[in-house]
Design a protein around this motif. Structure first.
Motif, PDB file in Angstrom:
ATOM      1  N   UNK A  26      26.870  -2.549 -31.584  1.00 41.64           N
ATOM      2  CA  UNK A  26      26.529  -3.498 -31.852  1.00 41.64           C
ATOM      3  C   UNK A  26      27.062  -4.695 -31.234  1.00 41.64           C
ATOM      4  N   UNK A  27      28.080  -4.184 -29.812  1.00 44.55           N
ATOM      5  CA  UNK A  27      28.295  -5.262 -28.778  1.00 44.55           C
ATOM      6  C   UNK A  27      29.074  -6.010 -29.509  1.00 44.55           C
ATOM      7  N   UNK A  28      30.183  -5.208 -30.333  1.00 42.83           N
ATOM      8  CA  UNK A  28      31.242  -6.319 -31.049  1.00 42.83           C
ATOM      9  C   UNK A  28      32.263  -6.681 -29.956  1.00 42.83           C
ATOM     10  N   UNK A  29      32.736  -7.567 -29.821  1.00 47.43           N
ATOM     11  CA  UNK A  29      33.386  -8.564 -29.126  1.00 47.43           C
ATOM     12  C   UNK A  29      34.784  -8.679 -28.844  1.00 47.43           C
ATOM     13  N   UNK A  30      35.471  -7.191 -28.355  1.00 54.30           N
ATOM     14  CA  UNK A  30      36.734  -6.701 -27.839  1.00 54.30           C
ATOM     15  C   UNK A  30      37.654  -6.850 -27.035  1.00 54.30           C
ATOM     16  N   UNK A  31      38.728  -7.124 -26.738  1.00 51.53           N
ATOM     17  CA  UNK A  31      39.255  -7.310 -25.819  1.00 51.53           C
ATOM     18  C   UNK A  31      40.300  -6.575 -25.778  1.00 51.53           C
ATOM     19  N   UNK A  32      40.776  -6.447 -26.530  1.00 54.43           N
ATOM     20  CA  UNK A  32      41.583  -4.904 -26.180  1.00 54.43           C
ATOM     21  C   UNK A  32      41.460  -3.693 -27.958  1.00 54.43           C
ATOM     22  N   UNK A  33      41.359  -2.339 -26.934  1.00 52.25           N
ATOM     23  CA  UNK A  33      41.441  -1.409 -28.652  1.00 52.25           C
ATOM     24  C   UNK A  33      42.030  -0.378 -28.672  1.00 52.25           C
ATOM     25  N   UNK A  34      42.217  -0.111 -29.402  1.00 51.89           N
ATOM     26  CA  UNK A  34      43.587   0.335 -30.069  1.00 51.89           C
ATOM     27  C   UNK A  34      43.646   1.917 -30.577  1.00 51.89           C
ATOM     28  N   UNK A  35      43.141   2.817 -30.654  1.00 52.21           N
ATOM     29  CA  UNK A  35      42.833   4.179 -31.032  1.00 52.21           C
ATOM     30  C   UNK A  35      43.927   4.488 -31.841  1.00 52.21           C
ATOM     31  N   UNK A  36      43.951   5.209 -33.391  1.00 52.34           N
ATOM     32  CA  UNK A  36      45.024   5.449 -33.772  1.00 52.34           C
ATOM     33  C   UNK A  36      44.503   6.396 -34.544  1.00 52.34           C
ATOM     34  N   UNK A  37      45.906   7.639 -34.749  1.00 53.53           N
ATOM     35  CA  UNK A  37      45.520   8.478 -35.580  1.00 53.53           C
ATOM     36  C   UNK A  37      46.457   9.241 -36.065  1.00 53.53           C
ATOM     37  N   UNK A  38      46.665  10.359 -36.600  1.00 59.85           N
ATOM     38  CA  UNK A  38      47.685  11.179 -36.696  1.00 59.85           C
ATOM     39  C   UNK A  38      48.519  12.192 -35.101  1.00 59.85           C
ATOM     40  N   UNK A  39      49.957  12.375 -35.755  1.00 63.44           N
ATOM     41  CA  UNK A  39      50.566  13.337 -35.078  1.00 63.44           C
ATOM     42  C   UNK A  39      49.449  14.147 -34.038  1.00 63.44           C
ATOM     43  N   UNK A  40      48.719  14.893 -35.293  1.00 67.67           N
ATOM     44  CA  UNK A  40      47.892  16.270 -34.109  1.00 67.67           C
ATOM     45  C   UNK A  40      47.024  15.471 -33.489  1.00 67.67           C
ATOM     46  N   UNK A  41      46.428  13.888 -33.414  1.00 69.36           N
ATOM     47  CA  UNK A  41      45.570  13.793 -32.578  1.00 69.36           C
ATOM     48  C   UNK A  41      46.085  12.566 -30.856  1.00 69.36           C
ATOM     49  N   UNK A  42      47.632  13.538 -31.551  1.00 73.53           N
ATOM     50  CA  UNK A  42      48.433  12.073 -30.297  1.00 73.53           C
ATOM     51  C   UNK A  42      47.899  12.589 -29.294  1.00 73.53           C
ATOM     52  N   UNK A  43      47.878  11.410 -28.139  1.00 74.12           N
ATOM     53  CA  UNK A  43      47.629  11.829 -26.266  1.00 74.12           C
ATOM     54  C   UNK A  43      45.944  12.407 -26.150  1.00 74.12           C
ATOM     55  N   UNK A  44      44.759  12.601 -27.525  1.00 75.24           N
ATOM     56  CA  UNK A  44      43.713  12.992 -26.763  1.00 75.24           C
ATOM     57  C   UNK A  44      42.907  11.585 -26.054  1.00 75.24           C
ATOM     58  N   UNK A  45      41.952  12.132 -25.494  1.00 77.34           N
ATOM     59  CA  UNK A  45      41.250  11.058 -24.586  1.00 77.34           C
ATOM     60  C   UNK A  45      40.210  11.284 -25.464  1.00 77.34           C
ATOM     61  N   UNK A  46      39.334   9.780 -25.466  1.00 80.52           N
ATOM     62  CA  UNK A  46      38.541   9.569 -26.035  1.00 80.52           C
ATOM     63  C   UNK A  46      37.549   8.058 -25.356  1.00 80.52           C
TER      64      UNK A  46
END
Length: 334
Positions: A26-46
């Motif tokens: 939907x082409x959401x107007x994003x300037x900065x994006x912050x992917x957050x998750x639990x400790x077990x997903x920390x460091x994953x890349x997407x």
């Protein structure tokens, strides 16, 4: 166009990934994006909008960053703990869990139904239950025009509504494997058991539908009952909805009204075997309505068959639509 700083909590989960897909689509107007998750997903890349992001661990300090909107898709416990922290930092939370849905100070919003409720948010907005969302999209115009007295919900809900564990149970089951998540085999079976059983004999899922429908439609006088069933379908919830109105109606008026209401596609040509199907709804944001017919056992009775993709419209798309309305109507806190 102004752009905004957006966080997705639970970015690596089934609904979180669908939220990312919808934001991009939907082409959401994003300037900065912050992917957050639990400790077990920390460091994953997407990968998102052509860029690679490293998933951050969700902590109490996460919302000290410059974030305008946070879409939460990480479960009730996470939302209960972290949504108030985000709200205190002037981040507007759109929460996919059940944590705040029945809180009278938190709006419970379906954009096609009650968008004006966004005006009184206090930095937390609840996304309704997936099965409730698709139902009320169809019920809103009917209630406005004919005044609903009573609703009987019978739902046939896909395993993806349980998350990845439910999905995997069906995958393994059709290959002859055994369940690890559901209390009984889901493959080639139907389970009249979604969420926990309560003292009144209903499941929590059934009571969610009853209470959320009343809140979203703004009518506690509605008489509602529900039976929720898990079926061996990967995506797409189907619902048989029986209604009793205060006033008479003509079927052609019902079809015209639904056809011209936002977010609804009417598929109702039984002579040619055309009616809503879960597999056809998969990947779509609309709510599909068919099998429109009188309930001849009561005065002013109507039957509907309502189908939608539970992960898209029932979670991700509804949340993204809410975020879009917040921007459109200048309802952010920053």
């Amino acid at each position: 166009m102004k752009k905004y700083n957006v966080a997705v909590v639970g970015a690596t989960g089934m609904v979180g990934r669908k939220v990312l897909e919808l934001l991009e689509e939907r082409n959401f107007p994003i300037e900065n994006f912050y992917p957050l998750a639990s400790a077990r997903s920390k460091g994953e890349e997407l990968t998102f909008m052509g860029k690679t992001y490293t998933v951050q661990e969700l902590t109490e300090k996460s919302f000290e960053q410059d974030i305008d909107i946070a879409i939460f898709s990480a479960g009730g416990g996470t939302s209960e703990k972290f949504s108030p922290i985000a709200a205190k930092n002037n981040v507007v939370v759109v929460d996919n869990s059940s944590a705040f849905r029945m809180d009278p100070t938190v709006p419970l919003v379906v954009p096609e139904v009650n968008p004006d409720d966004l005006k009184w948010h206090k930095n937390i907005i609840a996304n309704p239950n997936c099965s409730t969302i698709q139902a009320v999209v169809a019920l809103k115009p009917l209630h406005e025009n004919y005044k609903i007295k009573r609703i009987v919900y019978s739902t046939y809900q896909a395993v993806s509504g349980s998350g990845i564990k439910g999905y995997e149970d069906l995958e393994k089951g059709v290959k002859g494997g055994t369940n690890e998540f559901y209390p009984h085999q889901i493959a080639f079976n139907c389970l009249p058991h979604i969420d926990v059983f309560l003292d009144n004999g209903y499941t929590k899922e059934e009571m969610k539908m009853i209470e959320e429908t009343q809140k979203i439609l703004g009518d506690d006088s509605l008489k509602i009952t529900a039976t929720a069933v898990r079926v061996p379908v990967f995506y797409g919830h189907s619902e048989s909805v029986n209604l009793e109105f205060e006033t008479p109606f003509e079927l052609k008026e019902i079809r015209s009204l639904l056809s011209n209401s936002p977010g609804i596609v009417v598929e109702d040509d039984v002579a040619n075997n055309i009616y809503p199907l879960a597999r056809n709804a998969e990947g779509k944001n609309e709510v599909f309505v068919g099998r429109i017919r009188r309930d001849e056992s009561v005065e002013n009775g109507l039957n509907l068959w309502i189908v939608a993709d539970n992960i898209r419209k029932g979670a991700a798309a509804n949340a993204v639509q809410i975020a879009e309305l917040l921007i459109k109507n200048n309802l952010l806190s920053r």
